[in-house]
Design a protein around this motif. Structure first.
Motif, PDB file in Angstrom:
ATOM      1  N   GLU A   1       6.613  73.510  -2.374  1.00 41.43           N
ATOM      2  CA  GLU A   1       5.560  73.871  -1.557  1.00 41.43           C
ATOM      3  C   GLU A   1       4.053  72.701  -1.977  1.00 41.43           C
ATOM      4  OE1 GLU A   1       3.764  77.481  -1.929  1.00 41.43           O
ATOM      5  OE2 GLU A   1       4.911  78.418  -1.002  1.00 41.43           O
ATOM      6  N   VAL A   2       3.178  71.904  -1.401  1.00 44.28           N
ATOM      7  CA  VAL A   2       1.867  71.372  -2.155  1.00 44.28           C
ATOM      8  C   VAL A   2       0.403  72.005  -0.878  1.00 44.28           C
ATOM      9  CG1 VAL A   2       0.928  69.347  -1.308  1.00 44.28           C
ATOM     10  CG2 VAL A   2       3.121  68.906  -1.537  1.00 44.28           C
ATOM     11  N   TRP A   3      -0.557  72.462  -1.093  1.00 43.92           N
ATOM     12  CA  TRP A   3      -1.412  72.225  -1.125  1.00 43.92           C
ATOM     13  C   TRP A   3      -1.253  73.906  -0.995  1.00 43.92           C
ATOM     14  CZ3 TRP A   3      -2.103  67.076   0.323  1.00 43.92           C
ATOM     15  CH2 TRP A   3      -2.538  66.065  -1.027  1.00 43.92           C
ATOM     16  N   GLY A   4       0.340  74.595  -0.695  1.00 45.94           N
ATOM     17  CA  GLY A   4       0.282  76.005  -0.028  1.00 45.94           C
ATOM     18  C   GLY A   4       0.980  75.565   1.154  1.00 45.94           C
ATOM     19  N   LEU A   5       1.361  74.370   1.734  1.00 46.56           N
ATOM     20  CA  LEU A   5       2.272  73.935   2.632  1.00 46.56           C
ATOM     21  C   LEU A   5       3.674  74.043   2.203  1.00 46.56           C
ATOM     22  CD1 LEU A   5      -0.506  72.267   4.847  1.00 46.56           C
ATOM     23  CD2 LEU A   5       0.846  74.385   5.455  1.00 46.56           C
ATOM     24  N   PRO A   6       4.624  74.027   2.626  1.00 49.58           N
ATOM     25  CA  PRO A   6       5.958  73.679   2.817  1.00 49.58           C
ATOM     26  C   PRO A   6       6.513  72.910   2.735  1.00 49.58           C
ATOM     27  CG  PRO A   6       6.287  75.651   4.302  1.00 49.58           C
ATOM     28  CD  PRO A   6       4.616  75.251   4.288  1.00 49.58           C
ATOM     29  N   VAL A   7       6.941  71.738   1.284  1.00 49.88           N
ATOM     30  CA  VAL A   7       7.444  70.509   1.659  1.00 49.88           C
ATOM     31  C   VAL A   7       8.218  69.889   2.872  1.00 49.88           C
ATOM     32  CG1 VAL A   7       8.272  68.651   0.733  1.00 49.88           C
ATOM     33  CG2 VAL A   7       6.596  70.428  -0.544  1.00 49.88           C
ATOM     34  N   GLN A   8       9.154  71.338   3.016  1.00 48.67           N
ATOM     35  CA  GLN A   8       9.568  70.422   4.440  1.00 48.67           C
ATOM     36  C   GLN A   8       8.839  70.513   5.722  1.00 48.67           C
ATOM     37  OE1 GLN A   8       9.825  73.622   2.978  1.00 48.67           O
ATOM     38  NE2 GLN A   8      11.755  74.890   3.067  1.00 48.67           N
ATOM     39  N   PHE A   9       7.663  71.108   6.193  1.00 45.12           N
ATOM     40  CA  PHE A   9       7.102  70.793   7.203  1.00 45.12           C
ATOM     41  C   PHE A   9       5.980  69.130   6.952  1.00 45.12           C
ATOM     42  CE2 PHE A   9       2.859  71.031   9.914  1.00 45.12           C
ATOM     43  CZ  PHE A   9       3.625  71.855  10.973  1.00 45.12           C
ATOM     44  N   LEU A  10       5.901  69.239   5.862  1.00 42.45           N
ATOM     45  CA  LEU A  10       5.128  68.124   4.833  1.00 42.45           C
ATOM     46  C   LEU A  10       6.273  66.426   6.023  1.00 42.45           C
ATOM     47  CD1 LEU A  10       3.149  68.440   1.859  1.00 42.45           C
ATOM     48  CD2 LEU A  10       1.795  68.854   4.531  1.00 42.45           C
ATOM     49  N   TRP A  11       7.352  67.102   5.291  1.00 43.35           N
ATOM     50  CA  TRP A  11       8.244  65.750   5.133  1.00 43.35           C
ATOM     51  C   TRP A  11       8.781  66.107   7.048  1.00 43.35           C
ATOM     52  CZ3 TRP A  11      10.340  62.157   2.335  1.00 43.35           C
ATOM     53  CH2 TRP A  11      10.469  62.884   1.007  1.00 43.35           C
ATOM     54  N   PHE A  12       8.427  67.127   8.408  1.00 46.02           N
ATOM     55  CA  PHE A  12       8.176  67.547   9.554  1.00 46.02           C
ATOM     56  C   PHE A  12       7.768  66.323   9.947  1.00 46.02           C
ATOM     57  CE2 PHE A  12       8.316  69.571  13.040  1.00 46.02           C
ATOM     58  CZ  PHE A  12       8.933  69.358  13.612  1.00 46.02           C
ATOM     59  N   ILE A  13       6.319  65.507   9.424  1.00 46.70           N
ATOM     60  CA  ILE A  13       4.933  65.675  10.340  1.00 46.70           C
ATOM     61  C   ILE A  13       5.258  63.799  10.157  1.00 46.70           C
ATOM     62  CG2 ILE A  13       2.908  65.260   9.913  1.00 46.70           C
ATOM     63  CD1 ILE A  13       3.143  67.667  11.119  1.00 46.70           C
ATOM     64  N   LEU A  14       5.522  63.570   8.491  1.00 46.37           N
ATOM     65  CA  LEU A  14       6.083  62.167   7.904  1.00 46.37           C
ATOM     66  C   LEU A  14       6.726  61.624   8.397  1.00 46.37           C
ATOM     67  CD1 LEU A  14       4.980  59.931   5.599  1.00 46.37           C
ATOM     68  CD2 LEU A  14       7.130  60.945   4.594  1.00 46.37           C
ATOM     69  N   PHE A  15       7.816  61.885   9.080  1.00 45.32           N
ATOM     70  CA  PHE A  15       8.655  61.726  10.431  1.00 45.32           C
ATOM     71  C   PHE A  15       8.519  61.566  11.967  1.00 45.32           C
ATOM     72  CE2 PHE A  15      12.726  62.800   6.879  1.00 45.32           C
ATOM     73  CZ  PHE A  15      12.817  61.527   6.529  1.00 45.32           C
ATOM     74  N   THR A  16       7.095  62.299  11.550  1.00 43.67           N
ATOM     75  CA  THR A  16       7.365  62.604  13.275  1.00 43.67           C
ATOM     76  C   THR A  16       6.176  61.407  13.822  1.00 43.67           C
ATOM     77  OG1 THR A  16       7.643  65.281  13.348  1.00 43.67           O
ATOM     78  CG2 THR A  16       5.534  63.422  15.180  1.00 43.67           C
ATOM     79  N   LEU A  17       5.149  60.897  12.230  1.00 42.09           N
ATOM     80  CA  LEU A  17       4.223  59.780  12.574  1.00 42.09           C
ATOM     81  C   LEU A  17       4.879  58.243  12.461  1.00 42.09           C
ATOM     82  CD1 LEU A  17       2.020  61.122   9.558  1.00 42.09           C
ATOM     83  CD2 LEU A  17       1.275  60.175  12.792  1.00 42.09           C
ATOM     84  N   ILE A  18       6.056  58.689  11.497  1.00 44.22           N
ATOM     85  CA  ILE A  18       6.964  57.337  11.296  1.00 44.22           C
ATOM     86  C   ILE A  18       7.323  57.143  12.977  1.00 44.22           C
ATOM     87  CG2 ILE A  18       8.904  55.912  10.692  1.00 44.22           C
ATOM     88  CD1 ILE A  18       8.312  57.853   8.050  1.00 44.22           C
ATOM     89  N   ALA A  19       8.115  57.737  13.302  1.00 43.75           N
ATOM     90  CA  ALA A  19       8.952  57.747  15.207  1.00 43.75           C
ATOM     91  C   ALA A  19       8.098  57.013  15.095  1.00 43.75           C
ATOM     92  CB  ALA A  19       9.762  58.918  14.710  1.00 43.75           C
ATOM     93  N   GLY A  20       6.531  58.618  15.926  1.00 47.50           N
ATOM     94  CA  GLY A  20       5.633  57.630  16.938  1.00 47.50           C
ATOM     95  C   GLY A  20       5.228  56.287  16.721  1.00 47.50           C
ATOM     96  N   VAL A  21       4.900  55.516  15.721  1.00 49.21           N
ATOM     97  CA  VAL A  21       4.128  54.439  15.263  1.00 49.21           C
ATOM     98  C   VAL A  21       5.641  53.156  15.607  1.00 49.21           C
ATOM     99  CG1 VAL A  21       3.722  52.527  13.294  1.00 49.21           C
ATOM    100  CG2 VAL A  21       3.234  54.962  13.378  1.00 49.21           C
ATOM    101  N   LEU A  22       7.149  53.583  15.066  1.00 51.27           N
ATOM    102  CA  LEU A  22       8.551  53.295  15.946  1.00 51.27           C
ATOM    103  C   LEU A  22       8.097  52.701  17.598  1.00 51.27           C
ATOM    104  CD1 LEU A  22      10.667  51.417  15.035  1.00 51.27           C
ATOM    105  CD2 LEU A  22      11.604  53.391  15.109  1.00 51.27           C
ATOM    106  N   LEU A  23       7.800  53.444  17.776  1.00 54.10           N
ATOM    107  CA  LEU A  23       8.142  54.212  19.686  1.00 54.10           C
ATOM    108  C   LEU A  23       7.291  53.398  20.184  1.00 54.10           C
ATOM    109  CD1 LEU A  23      10.403  55.124  21.658  1.00 54.10           C
ATOM    110  CD2 LEU A  23       8.865  57.209  21.450  1.00 54.10           C
ATOM    111  N   HIS A  24       6.356  54.018  19.888  1.00 57.27           N
ATOM    112  CA  HIS A  24       4.500  53.656  20.457  1.00 57.27           C
ATOM    113  C   HIS A  24       4.232  52.629  20.462  1.00 57.27           C
ATOM    114  CE1 HIS A  24       5.706  57.413  23.126  1.00 57.27           C
ATOM    115  NE2 HIS A  24       5.611  58.003  21.579  1.00 57.27           N
ATOM    116  N   PHE A  25       4.540  52.134  19.068  1.00 59.81           N
ATOM    117  CA  PHE A  25       3.552  50.923  18.451  1.00 59.81           C
ATOM    118  C   PHE A  25       3.870  49.412  17.980  1.00 59.81           C
ATOM    119  CE2 PHE A  25       1.207  54.870  18.355  1.00 59.81           C
ATOM    120  CZ  PHE A  25      -0.203  54.800  18.875  1.00 59.81           C
TER     121      PHE A  25
END
Length: 319
Positions: A158-182
């Motif tokens: 956990e990081v700041w009360g949030l599961p690390v799994q969800f933070l990984w998910f957000i990170l991969f989403t941002l990377i995929a978003g940059v890769l696909l759209h920018f």
């Protein structure tokens, strides 16, 4: 079109939250415990959906993920049993996922075989090898993982009360978003999926684009496999079961075209949340849990029809 359908995905997402909240006894659907559970479980599925979405936009499909995940998890378990250093185990597991993706990509592109057939075959091949070699036995991992607190915290802490799994998910989403759209590679993915011959005429190596997308799926499957096995503290061959169909369903709900060339990372993100959310919400309703498939099936049909209708409408406008 993707923007329009992504907005519809947002409407569906909000609508389901409102429906399940009002329908669940005491508004339990939005209880902190249920939300925390979803934040832990959604990433294991969602991370894979991101890769499947990029692959579908490139015009291909991968049915082997339900075998890739347990194979990677099995390799992870065996290497731990052999007491290999954890800093070697994780890269090796990632390498296994990348290798499976590479094989799928090479067979599909160089052999000119439809990816549906290629990945169906590799799914069955890997599953047969896994079942035979593992004997379909469960491998308890707790005694090994307890010695690796850094690994556990990195994947399910956990990081700041949030599961690390969800933070990984957000990170991969941002990377995929940059890769696909920018990034220009994202343009290559869209063009390859929309019109492969035109992409080749522009000098784009469409085979390489598809192979890379297959490898991304393999890598994300390996990451999800580690995340799952660390969470449940055991290996079993059912890890990732039915992910191949659910991932495609999530992409369709997220407005990714089954024919390639259309879709967005936002849509994949929303689709990967909607399906687990339906599965969770059904538990609070006075209907059989098996009814989950009916809700998911209905959503797939609706969004497939909306995609077809929107595409036809755009074609008519051009003419």
């Amino acid at each position: 079109m993707s923007f329009i359908l992504s907005r519809l995905s947002i409407i569906l997402f909000v609508g389901l939250i409102v429906f399940f909240t009002l329908a669940s006894p005491g508004y339990l659907f939005l209880s902190p415990g249920n939300i925390l559970t979803l934040l832990k479980l959604i990433p294991e599925f969602g991370i894979v959906v991101l890769g499947v979405g990029l692959l579908m936009i490139s015009g291909e499909i991968d049915l082997s993920i339900s075998s890739t995940i347990p194979v990677c998890a099995y390799v992870f378990s065996l290497l731990f049993m052999y007491e290999m250093n954890v800093f070697l185990i994780v890269p090796i597991v990632f390498g296994v996922g990348l290798l499976i993706g590479l094989v799928n990509g090479l067979i599909t592109t160089k052999g000119r075989i439809p990816s549906f057939i290629t990945t169906l075959a590799t799914m069955m091949l890997l599953r047969g090898i896994l079942y035979t070699h593992s004997g379909m036995f469960t491998i308890a991992m707790k005694r090994y993982l307890v010695k690796e607190p850094f690994l556990v915290q990195s994947f399910i802490g956990e990081v700041w009360g949030l599961p690390v799994q969800f933070l990984w998910f957000i990170l991969f989403t941002l990377i995929a978003g940059v890769l696909l759209h920018f990034h220009k590679f994202g343009c290559w993915i869209y063009i390859t999926g929309d019109n492969k011959e035109a992409a080749r005429a522009m000098g784009i190596n469409t085979d390489l684009v598809k192979i890379i997308c297959f490898m991304l799926v393999g890598f994300l499957c390996a990451f999800s496999a580690i995340m799952q096995i660390v969470r449940v503290e055991a290996f079993h061959v059912v890890l990732g079961n039915l992910y191949e169909l659910q991932a495609i369903a999530a992409c369709v709900i997220g407005a990714v075209s089954l024919f390639g060339g259309r879709g967005s990372v936002l849509g994949c993100f929303l689709g990967s949340i909607i399906i687990p959310m339906i599965q969770s919400g059904i538990v609070f309703l006075p209907i059989p849990v098996a009814g989950t498939t009916a809700f998911v099936g209905m959503a797939i049909v609706i969004f497939a029809l909306l995609t077809s209708f929107t595409e036809m409408k755009m074609i008519r406008k051009k003419w």
